[in-house]
Design a protein around this motif. Structure first.
Motif, PDB file in Angstrom:
ATOM      1  N   ASN A   1      -6.284  -9.981   8.128  1.00 24.17           N
ATOM      2  CA  ASN A   1      -5.829  -9.781   9.504  1.00 24.17           C
ATOM      3  C   ASN A   1      -4.379  -9.293   9.546  1.00 24.17           C
ATOM      4  N   VAL A   2      -3.512  -9.889   8.745  1.00 21.87           N
ATOM      5  CA  VAL A   2      -2.112  -9.456   8.689  1.00 21.87           C
ATOM      6  C   VAL A   2      -2.031  -8.001   8.225  1.00 21.87           C
ATOM      7  N   LEU A   3      -2.781  -7.676   7.190  1.00 25.73           N
ATOM      8  CA  LEU A   3      -2.768  -6.293   6.683  1.00 25.73           C
ATOM      9  C   LEU A   3      -3.339  -5.331   7.719  1.00 25.73           C
ATOM     10  N   ASP A   4      -4.431  -5.722   8.397  1.00 28.80           N
ATOM     11  CA  ASP A   4      -5.002  -4.885   9.454  1.00 28.80           C
ATOM     12  C   ASP A   4      -3.964  -4.613  10.544  1.00 28.80           C
ATOM     13  N   GLN A   5      -3.247  -5.652  10.943  1.00 33.25           N
ATOM     14  CA  GLN A   5      -2.220  -5.483  11.971  1.00 33.25           C
ATOM     15  C   GLN A   5      -1.112  -4.543  11.492  1.00 33.25           C
ATOM     16  N   GLY A   6      -0.755  -4.658  10.213  1.00 32.72           N
ATOM     17  CA  GLY A   6       0.267  -3.772   9.655  1.00 32.72           C
ATOM     18  C   GLY A   6      -0.190  -2.324   9.629  1.00 32.72           C
ATOM     19  N   VAL A   7      -1.462  -2.093   9.325  1.00 31.42           N
ATOM     20  CA  VAL A   7      -2.005  -0.734   9.334  1.00 31.42           C
ATOM     21  C   VAL A   7      -2.015  -0.192  10.753  1.00 31.42           C
ATOM     22  N   ILE A   8      -2.489  -0.991  11.705  1.00 32.09           N
ATOM     23  CA  ILE A   8      -2.553  -0.564  13.109  1.00 32.09           C
ATOM     24  C   ILE A   8      -1.163  -0.243  13.644  1.00 32.09           C
ATOM     25  N   ALA A   9      -0.165  -1.053  13.246  1.00 33.80           N
ATOM     26  CA  ALA A   9       1.208  -0.846  13.719  1.00 33.80           C
ATOM     27  C   ALA A   9       1.902   0.305  12.995  1.00 33.80           C
ATOM     28  N   GLY A  10       1.255   0.845  11.964  1.00 31.17           N
ATOM     29  CA  GLY A  10       1.862   1.936  11.220  1.00 31.17           C
ATOM     30  C   GLY A  10       2.858   1.493  10.166  1.00 31.17           C
ATOM     31  N   ARG A  11       2.918   0.208   9.892  1.00 34.21           N
ATOM     32  CA  ARG A  11       3.836  -0.302   8.868  1.00 34.21           C
ATOM     33  C   ARG A  11       3.253  -0.176   7.474  1.00 34.21           C
TER      34      ARG A  11
ATOM     35  N   ARG B   1       0.172   1.966   5.119  1.00 26.92           N
ATOM     36  CA  ARG B   1      -0.762   3.081   5.105  1.00 26.92           C
ATOM     37  C   ARG B   1      -2.180   2.518   5.143  1.00 26.92           C
ATOM     38  N   PRO B   2      -3.102   3.295   5.696  1.00 22.91           N
ATOM     39  CA  PRO B   2      -4.490   2.813   5.756  1.00 22.91           C
ATOM     40  C   PRO B   2      -5.050   2.559   4.359  1.00 22.91           C
ATOM     41  N   VAL B   3      -5.538   1.365   4.157  1.00 19.54           N
ATOM     42  CA  VAL B   3      -6.140   0.964   2.892  1.00 19.54           C
ATOM     43  C   VAL B   3      -7.346   0.097   3.189  1.00 19.54           C
ATOM     44  N   ASP B   4      -8.108  -0.197   2.160  1.00 15.88           N
ATOM     45  CA  ASP B   4      -9.159  -1.193   2.287  1.00 15.88           C
ATOM     46  C   ASP B   4      -8.437  -2.536   2.281  1.00 15.88           C
ATOM     47  N   THR B   5      -8.238  -3.110   3.451  1.00 18.14           N
ATOM     48  CA  THR B   5      -7.398  -4.306   3.568  1.00 18.14           C
ATOM     49  C   THR B   5      -8.011  -5.518   2.879  1.00 18.14           C
ATOM     50  N   ARG B   6      -9.314  -5.561   2.739  1.00 22.23           N
ATOM     51  CA  ARG B   6      -9.924  -6.679   2.021  1.00 22.23           C
ATOM     52  C   ARG B   6      -9.561  -6.611   0.538  1.00 22.23           C
ATOM     53  N   VAL B   7      -9.644  -5.419  -0.036  1.00 25.00           N
ATOM     54  CA  VAL B   7      -9.287  -5.257  -1.445  1.00 25.00           C
ATOM     55  C   VAL B   7      -7.796  -5.558  -1.641  1.00 25.00           C
TER      56      VAL B   7
ATOM     57  N   VAL C   1       0.662  -2.205  -1.162  1.00 27.93           N
ATOM     58  CA  VAL C   1      -0.280  -1.701  -0.157  1.00 27.93           C
ATOM     59  C   VAL C   1      -0.222  -0.177  -0.084  1.00 27.93           C
ATOM     60  N   PRO C   2       0.957   0.443  -0.018  1.00 29.96           N
ATOM     61  CA  PRO C   2       0.976   1.913  -0.031  1.00 29.96           C
ATOM     62  C   PRO C   2       0.449   2.498  -1.345  1.00 29.96           C
ATOM     63  N   VAL C   3       0.673   1.826  -2.445  1.00 27.44           N
ATOM     64  CA  VAL C   3       0.187   2.318  -3.736  1.00 27.44           C
ATOM     65  C   VAL C   3      -1.333   2.356  -3.729  1.00 27.44           C
ATOM     66  N   ILE C   4      -1.969   1.334  -3.201  1.00 27.68           N
ATOM     67  CA  ILE C   4      -3.425   1.309  -3.117  1.00 27.68           C
ATOM     68  C   ILE C   4      -3.913   2.494  -2.279  1.00 27.68           C
ATOM     69  N   ALA C   5      -3.219   2.788  -1.186  1.00 29.39           N
ATOM     70  CA  ALA C   5      -3.605   3.915  -0.331  1.00 29.39           C
ATOM     71  C   ALA C   5      -3.455   5.233  -1.087  1.00 29.39           C
ATOM     72  N   MET C   6      -2.382   5.381  -1.840  1.00 33.58           N
ATOM     73  CA  MET C   6      -2.190   6.612  -2.611  1.00 33.58           C
ATOM     74  C   MET C   6      -3.280   6.779  -3.662  1.00 33.58           C
ATOM     75  N   LEU C   7      -3.654   5.691  -4.318  1.00 30.85           N
ATOM     76  CA  LEU C   7      -4.738   5.758  -5.294  1.00 30.85           C
ATOM     77  C   LEU C   7      -6.036   6.187  -4.631  1.00 30.85           C
ATOM     78  N   ARG C   8      -6.305   5.649  -3.435  1.00 32.26           N
ATOM     79  CA  ARG C   8      -7.517   6.021  -2.714  1.00 32.26           C
ATOM     80  C   ARG C   8      -7.488   7.506  -2.365  1.00 32.26           C
TER      81      ARG C   8
END
Length: 101
Positions: free
Chosen positions: A24-34, A36-42, A81-88
């Protein structure tokens, strides 16, 4: 030794609640733009995995300070979190290249 069923259930429920809270915290961070979009569960599982290792790193004799460990883990988790998004994104690009051939 097996634990009583009610304790096993309470433990599983607590683990799921913690995972849900971090997601939930990660989802809120993605929604707020803080973040990058990632698989927040992973990402949440990765962060929690890091936290589980604190018991191995912490030294009560002061050679490894708990504040230092917690600050480092928090910094790594937020930076990760941004690193995971870059890998994706890299994997998506690679998949497109492979499918074009």
């Amino acid at each position: 030794m097996e634990l009583p069923a009610d304790i096993v259930k309470a433990h599983a429920d607590a683990r799921h609640a913690v995972l849900d809270a971090v997601v939930n915290v990660l989802d809120q961070g993605v929604i707020a733009g803080r973040f990058r979009p990632v698989d927040t569960r992973v990402a949440a599982l990765g962060i929690l995995g890091m936290c589980n290792w604190v018991a191995w790193w912490y030294r009560p004799d002061g050679s490894v300070d708990i504040d230092t460990v917690s600050e480092l883990l928090a910094e790594m988790a937020v930076a990760g979190v941004p690193v995971i998004a870059m890998l994706r994104e890299d994997l998506d690009h690679l998949e497109r290249l492979i499918s074009d051939q």
